[in-house]
Design an enzyme around this catalytic site. Structure first.
Site, PDB file in Angstrom:
ATOM      1  N   ILE A 115       0.726  -1.194  -0.098  1.00  0.00           N
ATOM      2  CA  ILE A 115      -0.007  -0.005  -0.115  1.00  0.00           C
ATOM      3  C   ILE A 115       0.814   1.205  -0.165  1.00  0.00           C
ATOM      4  O   ILE A 115       0.417   2.265  -0.599  1.00  0.00           O
ATOM      5  CB  ILE A 115      -0.637  -0.135   1.200  1.00  0.00           C
ATOM      6  N   GLU A 151     -13.485   1.620  16.832  1.00  0.00           N
ATOM      7  CA  GLU A 151     -14.429   1.257  15.999  1.00  0.00           C
ATOM      8  C   GLU A 151     -15.691   0.254  16.466  1.00  0.00           C
ATOM      9  O   GLU A 151     -15.029  -0.676  17.066  1.00  0.00           O
ATOM     10  CB  GLU A 151     -13.762   0.895  14.591  1.00  0.00           C
ATOM     11  N   ASP A 187      -9.239   7.328   8.402  1.00  0.00           N
ATOM     12  CA  ASP A 187     -10.259   6.053   7.759  1.00  0.00           C
ATOM     13  C   ASP A 187     -10.475   5.146   8.819  1.00  0.00           C
ATOM     14  O   ASP A 187     -11.392   4.566   8.863  1.00  0.00           O
ATOM     15  CB  ASP A 187      -9.781   5.685   6.665  1.00  0.00           C
ATOM     16  N   ASP A 231      10.698   2.322   6.980  1.00  0.00           N
ATOM     17  CA  ASP A 231      10.301   1.131   7.065  1.00  0.00           C
ATOM     18  C   ASP A 231      11.266   0.242   7.715  1.00  0.00           C
ATOM     19  O   ASP A 231      12.498   0.327   7.463  1.00  0.00           O
ATOM     20  CB  ASP A 231      10.210   0.417   5.730  1.00  0.00           C
ATOM     21  N   ALA A 291      -4.664   3.305   7.801  1.00  0.00           N
ATOM     22  CA  ALA A 291      -3.833   1.947   8.203  1.00  0.00           C
ATOM     23  C   ALA A 291      -4.726   1.078   9.268  1.00  0.00           C
ATOM     24  O   ALA A 291      -5.529   0.326   9.244  1.00  0.00           O
ATOM     25  CB  ALA A 291      -2.277   2.067   8.393  1.00  0.00           C
ATOM     26  N   ARG A 292      -4.419   1.518  10.622  1.00  0.00           N
ATOM     27  CA  ARG A 292      -5.221   1.249  11.765  1.00  0.00           C
ATOM     28  C   ARG A 292      -5.197   1.903  12.667  1.00  0.00           C
ATOM     29  O   ARG A 292      -4.465   2.878  13.146  1.00  0.00           O
ATOM     30  CB  ARG A 292      -4.458  -0.237  12.518  1.00  0.00           C
ATOM     31  N   HIS A 320     -13.471   3.725   7.740  1.00  0.00           N
ATOM     32  CA  HIS A 320     -12.735   2.464   7.446  1.00  0.00           C
ATOM     33  C   HIS A 320     -13.259   1.931   6.101  1.00  0.00           C
ATOM     34  O   HIS A 320     -13.738   0.860   5.819  1.00  0.00           O
ATOM     35  CB  HIS A 320     -12.928   1.340   8.557  1.00  0.00           C
ATOM     36  N   ILE A 321     -12.977   2.796   5.065  1.00  0.00           N
ATOM     37  CA  ILE A 321     -13.467   2.364   3.638  1.00  0.00           C
ATOM     38  C   ILE A 321     -12.237   2.150   2.630  1.00  0.00           C
ATOM     39  O   ILE A 321     -12.736   2.353   1.508  1.00  0.00           O
ATOM     40  CB  ILE A 321     -14.530   3.152   3.186  1.00  0.00           C
ATOM     41  N   GLY A 322     -11.187   1.949   3.139  1.00  0.00           N
ATOM     42  CA  GLY A 322      -9.846   2.030   2.429  1.00  0.00           C
ATOM     43  C   GLY A 322     -10.119   1.105   1.171  1.00  0.00           C
ATOM     44  O   GLY A 322      -9.657   1.215  -0.041  1.00  0.00           O
ATOM     45  N   ALA A 323     -10.611   0.039   1.517  1.00  0.00           N
ATOM     46  CA  ALA A 323     -10.766  -1.327   0.457  1.00  0.00           C
ATOM     47  C   ALA A 323     -12.201  -1.408  -0.216  1.00  0.00           C
ATOM     48  O   ALA A 323     -12.597  -2.105  -0.919  1.00  0.00           O
ATOM     49  CB  ALA A 323     -10.388  -2.444   1.140  1.00  0.00           C
TER      50      ALA A 323
HETATM   51  O1  LIG Z   1      -7.017  -4.698   6.416  1.00  0.00           O
HETATM   52  C1  LIG Z   1      -7.930  -4.534   5.379  1.00  0.00           C
HETATM   53  O2  LIG Z   1      -8.019  -4.957   4.433  1.00  0.00           O
HETATM   54  C2  LIG Z   1      -8.693  -2.955   5.678  1.00  0.00           C
HETATM   55  O3  LIG Z   1      -8.517  -2.502   6.768  1.00  0.00           O
HETATM   56  C3  LIG Z   1     -10.159  -3.169   5.045  1.00  0.00           C
HETATM   57  O4  LIG Z   1     -11.023  -3.614   6.012  1.00  0.00           O
HETATM   58  P1  LIG Z   1     -12.373  -3.908   5.359  1.00  0.00           P
HETATM   59  O5  LIG Z   1     -12.137  -5.264   4.721  1.00  0.00           O
HETATM   60  O6  LIG Z   1     -13.260  -4.267   6.924  1.00  0.00           O
HETATM   61  O7  LIG Z   1     -12.849  -2.850   4.774  1.00  0.00           O
END
Ligand SMILES: O=C(O)[C@H](O)COP(=O)(O)O
Length: 316
Positions: free
Chosen positions: A157, A273, A268, A176, A243-244, A291-294
Site C-alpha cells: 500500500i 471502531e 479512515d 520502514d 492503516a489502523r 474504514h472504507i480504504g478497500a
Molecule cells: O485490512 C484491510 O484489508 C482493510 O482494513 C479493510 O478492511 P474491511 O475489509 O473491513 O473494509
C-alpha cells in the site's frame, strides 16, 4: 461444502466459489451466534472482513472449520497462530486493495489542503454573505505538487501511495523497519513507465522532513505517533491514517490540531471502531471516512475472486 461469508463477499467471488462446487452463505450472523451457526450448518469455511472476530473461542467451538479467510489485508481480528496450531488454513488477500487504499489517502490529502471536508459542512443553503466569508476562510489552500510526502511503511500500500505521489510531482521519502529500498514503477496509460528507487530512512528523519505524512503499517501494540513525535514534525504538517486505529494517539492528535502544529488530519481508522471519539467526529480540521480504504467495486472483486481461488485450491 459450505462457506459463510459473514462480512459479505463480491458477486464474482460467490460465482467462482459456486463454480468450484461450494455453497456460499451471505447471511450476517451476530458475533455471539457465529460459533453456533457454523456448527448447526456444517460450515467448513468462514470468511470475514474486519467486522467479525475469529478468536480462540470460535476456533475451539468449531472443529469443522477448515479455512478462515480474511477478505483484505489486516488479520488483527483473527487469532492466526492459534488457528494454524489447530491445523486450520488462514488466508488473506494482501495485494488486492493497495490502489484503492492509496486513492483514499489522496482523497484525504486533497481534501485537507483545500478544506473540502469543512466547506462541505459549511456551504450556505442560500447564497448570502456567508459564501464570501467562506471564500476568505478557505483562501489559503496548498498544492501537493513539489511537497514532500513521508510514507511510514513502504509495503504494497505504501508503494501504491508512492506511485500516485510521484505522479503528482511530489518528493517521496519513506521509513520502514524491514525494507531498505524499493523500486517504484509509475506506469502511464500509454504503456510508458518510469522507475525510481526509494531508499528508506529513519522514522525520525521522515517525521522531521515531511510536509505530509501517511501511515501504512499493521496494527501495533503501542502508538507510533504521539505528542513527542508531533513535536518533531514541521509546523503545519498534514497527516493521514488509512492503516489502523491505535497507530496515532488520538488525544495528542486533537491537541496538535488545536495548537496549529498539525494543519489537518485524514482518518479512515479509529481507536474505537465503530464508535470513534466525538472530539474527532466534530473536529473542523479532520477529514473522516468510516474504514472504507478497500471499499471499491474493483478491490472487492479482486478480493472475492482471490479468496475463491485459494479456497478451491486448498479444498478441492
Ligand atoms: O485490512 C484491510 O484489508 C482493510 O482494513 C479493510 O478492511 P474491511 O475489509 O473491513 O473494509
Amino acid at each position: 461444502m459450505k462457506v459463510l461469508a459473514n462480512d459479505g463477499i463480491s458477486k464474482s467471488g460467490i460465482l467462482a466459489l459456486e463454480k468450484g462446487g461450494f455453497e456460499v452463505i451471505t447471511t450476517k450472523v451476530a458475533q455471539e451466534q457465529v460459533a453456533n451457526y457454523i456448527n448447526e450448518n456444517n460450515v467448513s469455511v468462514i470468511l470475514v472482513r474486519s467486522a467479525t472476530k475469529v478468536r480462540k473461542d470460535i476456533i475451539d467451538a468449531c472443529p469443522g472449520i477448515k479455512i478462515i479467510g480474511r477478505g483484505g489485508v489486516g488479520m488483527d481480528n483473527i487469532d492466526v497462530e492459534y488457528a494454524k496450531s489447530k491445523g486450520i488454513h488462514v488466508i488473506n488477500t494482501p495485494a488486492s486493495s493497495s490502489e484503492s487504499v492509496a486513492e483514499l489517502v489522496f482523497g484525504h490529502l486533497l481534501t485537507g489542503v483545500r478544506f473540502l471536508h469543512d466547506s462541505n459542512r459549511n456551504m450556505p443553503l442560500e447564497g448570502d454573505t456567508k459564501f464570501n466569508e467562506l471564500k476568505k476562510a478557505y483562501a489559503n489552500g496548498v498544492e501537493l505538487r513539489g511537497k514532500t510526502l513521508g510514507i511510514v511503511g513502504i509495503g504494497r500500500i505504501g508503494q501504491a501511495t508512492a506511485k500516485m505521489a510521484l505522479g503528482l510531482g511530489m518528493k517521496v521519502i519513506a521509513a520502514d523497519s524491514f525494507i531498505p529500498q524499493v523500486d517504484v514503477k509509475v506506469e502511464f496509460f500509454d504503456g510508458q513507465a518510469i522507475t525510481t528507487t526509494i531508499k528508506t530512512q529513519s522514522l525520525e528523519s521522515v517525521f522531521a522532513e515531511s510536509d505530509f505524512i501517511t501511515l501504512h503499517v499493521p496494527a501495533q501494540n503501542g502508538y507510533i505517533v504521539t505528542e513527542k513525535e508531533f513535536a518533531t514534525m514541521k509546523n503545519g504538517v498534514g497527516i493521514v491514517n488509512c492503516a489502523r486505529g491505535g497507530v496515532i494517539n488520538e488525544v495528542d492528535l486533537v491537541k496538535a490540531l488545536d495548537s496549529g502544529k498539525v494543519a489537518f488530519a485524514g482518518l479512515d481508522v479509529f481507536e474505537n471502531e465503530p464508535t470513534p471519539a466525538t472530539q474527532l467526529l466534530m473536529h473542523p480540521k479532520i477529514s473522516l471516512t468510516p474504514h472504507i480504504g478497500a471499499a471499491t467495486g474493483e478491490a472487492q472483486d479482486r478480493i472475492g475472486t482471490e479468496l475463491a481461488s485459494q479456497i478451491i485450491s486448498l479444498l478441492s
